[in-house]
Design a protein around this motif. Structure first.
Motif, short mmCIF file in Angstrom:
data_model
loop_
_atom_site.label_atom_id
_atom_site.label_comp_id
_atom_site.label_asym_id
_atom_site.label_seq_id
_atom_site.Cartn_x
_atom_site.Cartn_y
_atom_site.Cartn_z
N VAL A 157 6.22 -9.93 5.01
CA VAL A 157 5.46 -8.71 5.30
C VAL A 157 5.80 -7.64 4.26
CG1 VAL A 157 5.15 -6.82 6.95
CG2 VAL A 157 5.23 -9.19 7.76
N VAL A 158 7.09 -7.46 3.97
CA VAL A 158 7.52 -6.46 2.99
C VAL A 158 6.96 -6.79 1.62
CG1 VAL A 158 9.53 -5.51 1.80
CG2 VAL A 158 9.60 -5.83 4.27
N THR A 159 7.09 -8.02 1.19
CA THR A 159 6.61 -8.43 -0.14
C THR A 159 5.10 -8.21 -0.26
OG1 THR A 159 8.38 -10.05 -0.36
CG2 THR A 159 6.45 -10.36 -1.75
N ALA A 160 4.34 -8.59 0.75
CA ALA A 160 2.88 -8.42 0.71
C ALA A 160 2.51 -6.95 0.65
CB ALA A 160 2.25 -9.09 1.93
N ALA A 161 3.20 -6.11 1.41
CA ALA A 161 2.90 -4.68 1.41
C ALA A 161 3.24 -4.06 0.05
CB ALA A 161 3.67 -3.99 2.52
N LEU A 162 4.36 -4.44 -0.53
CA LEU A 162 4.73 -3.91 -1.84
C LEU A 162 3.71 -4.33 -2.90
CD1 LEU A 162 8.58 -4.56 -1.76
CD2 LEU A 162 7.45 -2.31 -1.81
N GLU A 163 3.25 -5.58 -2.84
CA GLU A 163 2.26 -6.07 -3.79
C GLU A 163 0.94 -5.30 -3.70
OE1 GLU A 163 2.02 -10.25 -2.92
OE2 GLU A 163 3.81 -10.70 -4.13
N ARG A 164 0.68 -4.73 -2.54
CA ARG A 164 -0.54 -3.95 -2.33
C ARG A 164 -0.33 -2.46 -2.62
NH1 ARG A 164 -0.66 -8.41 0.47
NH2 ARG A 164 -2.59 -9.45 1.04
N GLY A 165 0.86 -2.12 -3.08
CA GLY A 165 1.13 -0.74 -3.50
C GLY A 165 1.61 0.19 -2.41
N HIS A 166 2.00 -0.35 -1.26
CA HIS A 166 2.47 0.50 -0.18
C HIS A 166 3.94 0.89 -0.40
CE1 HIS A 166 -1.23 -0.15 1.94
NE2 HIS A 166 -1.04 -1.47 1.92
N GLU A 167 4.32 2.00 0.19
CA GLU A 167 5.71 2.44 0.19
C GLU A 167 6.36 1.81 1.42
OE1 GLU A 167 8.19 6.61 0.60
OE2 GLU A 167 6.05 6.67 0.15
N VAL A 168 7.41 1.00 1.19
CA VAL A 168 7.97 0.19 2.27
C VAL A 168 9.46 0.47 2.44
CG1 VAL A 168 8.31 -2.15 3.16
CG2 VAL A 168 6.30 -1.63 1.75
N ALA A 169 9.88 0.58 3.69
CA ALA A 169 11.30 0.66 4.03
C ALA A 169 11.60 -0.43 5.05
CB ALA A 169 11.65 2.03 4.61
N THR A 170 12.80 -0.96 4.98
CA THR A 170 13.26 -1.92 5.98
C THR A 170 14.39 -1.27 6.77
OG1 THR A 170 14.90 -2.92 4.51
CG2 THR A 170 12.70 -3.88 4.51
N PHE A 171 14.48 -1.63 8.04
CA PHE A 171 15.57 -1.14 8.89
C PHE A 171 16.31 -2.36 9.41
CE2 PHE A 171 17.19 0.36 13.07
CZ PHE A 171 18.06 1.33 12.59
N THR A 172 17.53 -2.56 8.92
CA THR A 172 18.33 -3.73 9.29
C THR A 172 19.78 -3.32 9.54
OG1 THR A 172 19.04 -4.28 7.05
CG2 THR A 172 16.90 -5.15 7.75
N ARG A 173 20.53 -4.27 10.05
CA ARG A 173 21.97 -4.04 10.23
C ARG A 173 22.71 -4.20 8.91
NH1 ARG A 173 23.09 -8.41 14.30
NH2 ARG A 173 21.23 -9.19 13.27
#
Length: 73
Positions: A16-32
Motif C-alpha cells: 500500500v505504501v509503495t503504491a501510494a508513493l509511486e502515485r505521488g502521495h505523501e505517506v507516513a507509516t505508524f509502527t512499533r
C-alpha cells in the motif's frame, strides 16, 4: 494526498505504501519500529497503537487525509 498507513513495513501495508508513493502521495507509516523501515520516501512514525498517547505525539501536527489499517489481528 497525505496518507497514514498503520503498519506499512511488512506484508500488505508495505505494498500500500509503495503504491501510494509511486502515485505521488505523501505517506507516513505508524509502527512499533520492530519489523524494519518503511519504503524509501515514506515518513516513519514510531509508537504502539495500543497506547492512545503515542499516535498524536508521533504525528506532531501532521494531519493525514486518509488512514489505512492493514492489520489482520
Amino acid at each position: 494526498m497525505r496518507l497514514l498507513v498503520l503498519g506499512g513495513t511488512h506484508f500488505l501495508g508495505r505494498h500500500v505504501v509503495t503504491a501510494a508513493l509511486e502515485r505521488g502521495h505523501e505517506v507516513a507509516t505508524f509502527t512499533r519500529g520492530v519489523s524494519g523501515a518503511p519504503p524509501a520516501g515514506a515518513r516513519a512514525l514510531i509508537g504502539d497503537r495500543d497506547d492512545p498517547v503515542t499516535l498524536p505525539a508521533a504525528l506532531d501536527g501532521w494531519v493525514p487525509e486518509l488512514v489505512v489499517d492493514t492489520s489482520c489481528q
